[in-house]
Design a protein around this motif. Structure first.
Motif, mmCIF file in Angstrom:
data_model
loop_
_atom_site.group_PDB
_atom_site.id
_atom_site.type_symbol
_atom_site.label_atom_id
_atom_site.label_comp_id
_atom_site.label_asym_id
_atom_site.label_seq_id
_atom_site.Cartn_x
_atom_site.Cartn_y
_atom_site.Cartn_z
ATOM 1 N N SER A 75 0.852 -1.190 0.000
ATOM 2 C CA SER A 75 0.000 0.000 0.000
ATOM 3 C C SER A 75 0.889 1.242 0.000
ATOM 4 O O SER A 75 2.079 1.161 0.355
ATOM 5 N N PRO A 76 0.343 2.403 -0.368
ATOM 6 C CA PRO A 76 1.143 3.632 -0.282
ATOM 7 C C PRO A 76 1.715 3.869 1.116
ATOM 8 O O PRO A 76 2.855 4.318 1.255
ATOM 9 N N ARG A 77 0.934 3.539 2.144
ATOM 10 C CA ARG A 77 1.415 3.724 3.516
ATOM 11 C C ARG A 77 2.619 2.828 3.793
ATOM 12 O O ARG A 77 3.595 3.255 4.418
ATOM 13 N N GLU A 78 2.567 1.589 3.327
ATOM 14 C CA GLU A 78 3.683 0.659 3.538
ATOM 15 C C GLU A 78 4.924 1.118 2.791
ATOM 16 O O GLU A 78 6.048 0.981 3.291
ATOM 17 N N ILE A 79 4.748 1.671 1.596
ATOM 18 C CA ILE A 79 5.895 2.181 0.836
ATOM 19 C C ILE A 79 6.516 3.370 1.551
ATOM 20 O O ILE A 79 7.743 3.497 1.622
ATOM 21 N N ARG A 80 5.681 4.240 2.105
ATOM 22 C CA ARG A 80 6.222 5.390 2.845
ATOM 23 C C ARG A 80 7.053 4.922 4.041
ATOM 24 O O ARG A 80 8.121 5.484 4.322
ATOM 25 N N ARG A 81 6.574 3.902 4.730
ATOM 26 C CA ARG A 81 7.344 3.368 5.855
ATOM 27 C C ARG A 81 8.664 2.769 5.375
ATOM 28 O O ARG A 81 9.709 2.930 6.022
ATOM 29 N N LEU A 82 8.626 2.073 4.248
ATOM 30 C CA LEU A 82 9.832 1.466 3.693
ATOM 31 C C LEU A 82 10.842 2.538 3.297
ATOM 32 O O LEU A 82 12.048 2.412 3.564
ATOM 33 N N VAL A 83 10.343 3.608 2.685
ATOM 34 C CA VAL A 83 11.217 4.717 2.294
ATOM 35 C C VAL A 83 11.859 5.359 3.519
ATOM 36 O O VAL A 83 13.064 5.647 3.534
ATOM 37 N N LEU A 84 11.061 5.575 4.567
ATOM 38 C CA LEU A 84 11.584 6.189 5.785
ATOM 39 C C LEU A 84 12.641 5.306 6.434
ATOM 40 O O LEU A 84 13.711 5.794 6.839
ATOM 41 N N THR A 85 12.380 4.009 6.506
ATOM 42 C CA THR A 85 13.349 3.083 7.102
ATOM 43 C C THR A 85 14.636 3.050 6.297
ATOM 44 O O THR A 85 15.744 3.106 6.856
ATOM 45 N N ALA A 86 14.493 2.955 4.979
ATOM 46 C CA ALA A 86 15.672 2.928 4.114
ATOM 47 C C ALA A 86 16.459 4.223 4.219
ATOM 48 O O ALA A 86 17.700 4.219 4.218
ATOM 49 N N GLY A 87 15.754 5.344 4.330
ATOM 50 C CA GLY A 87 16.432 6.627 4.484
ATOM 51 C C GLY A 87 17.237 6.699 5.763
ATOM 52 O O GLY A 87 18.345 7.259 5.788
ATOM 53 N N MET A 88 16.716 6.116 6.834
ATOM 54 C CA MET A 88 17.441 6.102 8.098
ATOM 55 C C MET A 88 18.688 5.217 8.010
ATOM 56 O O MET A 88 19.748 5.568 8.533
ATOM 57 N N VAL A 89 18.558 4.066 7.317
ATOM 58 C CA VAL A 89 19.724 3.193 7.133
ATOM 59 C C VAL A 89 20.779 3.903 6.298
ATOM 60 O O VAL A 89 21.977 3.863 6.611
ATOM 61 N N TYR A 90 20.328 4.574 5.228
ATOM 62 C CA TYR A 90 21.271 5.319 4.381
ATOM 63 C C TYR A 90 21.969 6.403 5.195
ATOM 64 O O TYR A 90 23.191 6.582 5.098
ATOM 65 N N GLY A 91 21.203 7.123 6.009
ATOM 66 C CA GLY A 91 21.798 8.176 6.829
ATOM 67 C C GLY A 91 22.831 7.630 7.796
ATOM 68 O O GLY A 91 23.893 8.238 7.995
ATOM 69 N N GLY A 92 22.544 6.471 8.376
ATOM 70 C CA GLY A 92 23.510 5.862 9.286
ATOM 71 C C GLY A 92 24.798 5.473 8.585
ATOM 72 O O GLY A 92 25.901 5.722 9.097
ATOM 73 N N ALA A 93 24.657 4.876 7.397
ATOM 74 C CA ALA A 93 25.845 4.488 6.618
ATOM 75 C C ALA A 93 26.640 5.724 6.209
ATOM 76 O O ALA A 93 27.881 5.716 6.225
#
Length: 283
Positions: A75-93
């Motif tokens: 769903s769009p909501r699930e994609i937004r959560r996935l994007v946010l999680t991935a963004g946090m992982v990218y920021g950490g790296a």
């Protein structure tokens, strides 16, 4: 995955000497590349292209987003959560590698992130504007990612590395322009219209749009020829790849969906071959 892998290969191929700890550094860059390109950039593109309506109507099988929304897998909501999680992982790296390799790495990572995000997010929507999608979205993400990979492994940025990364960015620009061909009608029907460079070229000039992809391949060949003359003969490899890509793109049959998809695949894999050739030359 194809883009991330070839970008890392280009960065590694441009390294003069390998610094201690390079396996961990390369792993961190790979994690960052996968999360940014595979989840943040594509997730946002799925969301906003779906919102505009272009992904619902495209006849393409490998274009029009990841198809997870069309097929009801997320769903769009699930994609937004996935994007946010991935963004946090990218920021950490990015924080980890910036502390290790310095401010230049931080700048490259920030530019790549901005290019990937603003490629789709309103009001910028670079991919909805001719030329901006390539030069403010795709190119900084690919070329910056390749330089960052080289910096992570080798510890410094050199002129040949920057040229090599830039050539790969241009080759990837060509691949994405070919990728857009099958979506031109659905892109124009979107709200707002998605005026990719091939879509704009087709309406403005009345040609197929494949000339845009061919033009980028030819540009890569020309830049590489200058680099081969002024720096190193190994850049002749990009001349050969660029000329082959030009021929492949110009041979696209307008309106033949199967042929447009087939040549889209060819130019994608040509980008991988481009990177693998430089790895072989560096060995």
């Amino acid at each position: 995955g194809i883009w991330t892998g070839s970008t890392l290969l280009i960065g590694v191929a441009g390294v003069v000497s390998w610094r201690p700890g390079w396996p961990l550094a390369l792993a961190a860059v790979a994690v960052g590349g996968v999360t940014l390109q595979g989840y943040v950039t594509h997730g946002l593109n799925d969301l906003f292209d779906w919102q505009a309506g272009t992904d619902q109507n495209t006849p393409g099988t490998i274009s029009g987003g990841s198809h997870v929304l069309r097929e009801g897998l997320l769903s769009p909501r699930e994609i937004r959560r996935l994007v946010l999680t991935a963004g946090m992982v990218y920021g950490g790296a990015l924080v980890l590698m910036s502390a290790w390799r310095g401010g230049v790495f931080a700048l490259l990572g920030a530019l790549a992130f901005l290019g990937g995000v603003l490629y789709s997010v309103p009001p910028f929507r670079f991919c909805y504007r001719p030329l901006l999608g390539e030069w403010l979205g795709i190119f900084p993400a690919v070329a910056g990612g390749a330089v960052a990979a080289g910096l992570a492994v080798g510890g410094r940025v050199t002129v040949p590395l920057v040229v090599l990364a830039s050539l790969h960015g241009i080759v990837c620009n060509a691949s994405v322009m070919e990728h857009h061909l099958v979506d031109i009608d659905s892109d124009w029907a979107a709200q707002p219209p998605k005026r990719t460079s091939p879509a704009f070229w087709q309406r403005a000039v009345g040609r197929s749009g494949a000339e845009v992809a061919a033009g980028y391949e030819l540009l890569a060949a020309i830049v590489a020829l200058v680099a081969a003359y002024t720096m190193s003969p190994r850049f002749l490899w990009s001349v050969a790849v660029g000329l082959l890509g030009t021929v492949l793109a110009l041979g696209t049959r307008q309106g033949d969906i199967a042929d447009e998809i087939r040549r889209d695949y060819w130019l994608k894999w040509l980008g991988v071959v481009h990177a693998m050739g430089y790895v072989a030359l560096a060995a």
